[in-house]
Design a protein around this motif. Sequence first.
Motif, short mmCIF file in Angstrom:
data_model
loop_
_atom_site.label_atom_id
_atom_site.label_comp_id
_atom_site.label_asym_id
_atom_site.label_seq_id
_atom_site.Cartn_x
_atom_site.Cartn_y
_atom_site.Cartn_z
N UNK A 67 14.11 -11.18 -2.15
CA UNK A 67 15.08 -11.58 -3.17
C UNK A 67 14.44 -11.66 -4.55
N UNK A 68 13.15 -11.97 -4.60
CA UNK A 68 12.45 -12.08 -5.90
C UNK A 68 12.10 -10.71 -6.46
N UNK A 69 11.33 -9.94 -5.74
CA UNK A 69 11.04 -8.55 -6.08
C UNK A 69 10.34 -7.88 -4.92
N UNK A 70 10.56 -6.58 -4.82
CA UNK A 70 9.86 -5.77 -3.83
C UNK A 70 8.88 -4.89 -4.59
N UNK A 71 8.98 -3.57 -4.47
CA UNK A 71 8.03 -2.72 -5.19
C UNK A 71 8.32 -2.74 -6.69
N UNK A 72 7.26 -2.94 -7.47
CA UNK A 72 7.44 -2.94 -8.93
C UNK A 72 6.57 -1.90 -9.63
N UNK A 82 2.20 -12.70 -4.15
CA UNK A 82 1.90 -12.65 -2.72
C UNK A 82 0.53 -12.04 -2.41
N UNK A 83 0.15 -10.99 -3.16
CA UNK A 83 -1.17 -10.38 -2.95
C UNK A 83 -2.29 -11.36 -3.28
N UNK A 84 -2.14 -12.01 -4.44
CA UNK A 84 -3.19 -12.93 -4.91
C UNK A 84 -3.34 -14.09 -3.94
N UNK A 86 -2.49 -14.33 -0.76
CA UNK A 86 -2.99 -13.96 0.56
C UNK A 86 -4.47 -13.58 0.50
N UNK A 87 -4.86 -12.85 -0.52
CA UNK A 87 -6.28 -12.50 -0.66
C UNK A 87 -7.14 -13.75 -0.77
N UNK A 88 -6.68 -14.69 -1.57
CA UNK A 88 -7.44 -15.94 -1.73
C UNK A 88 -7.54 -16.68 -0.40
N UNK A 89 -6.43 -16.76 0.33
CA UNK A 89 -6.43 -17.50 1.59
C UNK A 89 -7.34 -16.83 2.62
N UNK A 278 -3.28 3.43 -4.13
CA UNK A 278 -2.18 3.49 -3.18
C UNK A 278 -0.92 2.99 -3.88
N UNK A 279 0.21 3.56 -3.52
CA UNK A 279 1.47 3.10 -4.11
C UNK A 279 1.97 1.83 -3.44
N UNK A 280 2.08 1.86 -2.12
CA UNK A 280 2.71 0.75 -1.41
C UNK A 280 1.73 -0.21 -0.75
N UNK A 281 0.43 0.07 -0.79
CA UNK A 281 -0.54 -0.84 -0.18
C UNK A 281 -0.39 -2.24 -0.76
N UNK A 282 -0.47 -3.25 0.12
CA UNK A 282 -0.29 -4.62 -0.36
C UNK A 282 1.10 -4.90 -0.84
N UNK A 283 2.09 -4.27 -0.20
CA UNK A 283 3.48 -4.49 -0.61
C UNK A 283 3.76 -5.99 -0.65
N UNK A 284 4.43 -6.48 -1.70
CA UNK A 284 4.62 -7.93 -1.84
C UNK A 284 5.34 -8.58 -0.67
N UNK A 285 6.29 -7.88 -0.05
CA UNK A 285 6.97 -8.48 1.10
C UNK A 285 6.03 -8.56 2.30
N UNK A 286 5.21 -7.52 2.50
CA UNK A 286 4.24 -7.55 3.59
C UNK A 286 3.20 -8.65 3.38
N UNK A 287 2.74 -8.80 2.14
CA UNK A 287 1.75 -9.85 1.85
C UNK A 287 2.36 -11.24 2.01
N UNK A 288 3.61 -11.40 1.61
CA UNK A 288 4.28 -12.69 1.79
C UNK A 288 4.41 -13.02 3.27
#
Length: 394
Positions: A67-72, A82-84, A86-89, A278-288
């Motif tokens: 709902x917030x954003x997908x690919x940008x 989401x990437x930041x 998850x990477x930190x965690x 990569x275009x879709x690597x680390x997609x925000x929905x996947x990272x979330x």
Amino acid sequence: MNQRQLFLDHVAQTSPKPIGIEMAAAQGIWLTDIQGKKYIDGISGFSVANIGHGNPAVIKAVQDQAAAYMHVIVYGEFIETPQVQYAKKLTEHLPASLNCVYFTNSGAEATEGAMKLAKRVTKRSKIIGAKNAYHGSTQGALSMMGDEYFKQAFRPLLPDVYHYNYGSTDLLEAIDHETACVILETVQAESGVTAPPAAWLQAVREKCNRHCVLLILDEIQAGFGRTGSLWAFEQYGIVPDILLLGKALGGGMPLGAFIADQRLMHTLTYAPVLGHITTFGGHPVSCAAGNAAFEELMAHPEWIQDIPKKNSLLKSRLQHPKILSVKDCGLWMSLQFATPEITQAVAHACIQNGLVTDWFLFAPDRIRIAPPLIITEEELNSLCEILLKSMNEC
């Protein structure tokens, strides 16, 4: 025309005999088909569904992020929370030298990125792998696959790649000052769950250190508690230079990663710029989704702590004349039968009896057991009962 025929006609097939169950729902350890029949997921979608299916926290994370954003924009340009997060965690639960994450779409792409990184860092081309290894099926990853049957139709593949028996002295001796990297599964998956001698893996680490060779450990299947510890390499007292993750990493969404020290990873940012992209690597929905699944895993330490007890239950219950040998590591097991044909017959009988299982790419005489870590002892007993019943029928 029914869905099965449409599936066969319009979805590219990977084998002549797909399992072919038409799925309607998945929840916890259970899969449900369109007729309402329930199946225990005995392989966790090939180690993807480590915390089971339909976890509410993961679903909410997916919905909120969608709902917030997908690919940008292409990966690595915008700061995407989401990437930041998850990477930190992830890095908070890894050794200090594994502090920088490159997210990909899959485990195979993580292998590709790690191979490029090793060549870039060392300025060498020789790569050493193991026979019966599986790291994905894209061309670079396929070059590292340790089985000629799956490679022969696609040659020529990458040059300067050498395979030796997993756990062998020959592999150790092959590591030299011309080697860029050694790529190994911490625990081999597709050979039927093969855990190495600790002393051998430690010797590989020492030999890599001596010759400034990068050690890449693939925990695409072994990671996230499957072997009884969060990361399998923790049980061997070593740390890889590059760690490969996938499968459970995305919490059910497509996601892979290779993780290294920032000093190494930085070499991909110059000469040339965009050294890996990569275009879709680390997609925000996947990272979330992955981040939520990882938080759930960390919030339930009993899911990993109870694995030795569940391992013992499996080994005590799965006693049958048809079982020739057992290999296991945590909540991950293979049962060997006399022939691949018997294994397939047992696997098909399991489907009929309400259990999804499968065999191994390089061990077709072995059946796979790798249920979600959340499985209860009662459910694990049900899994064993179905397996034993299916063996009796074959």
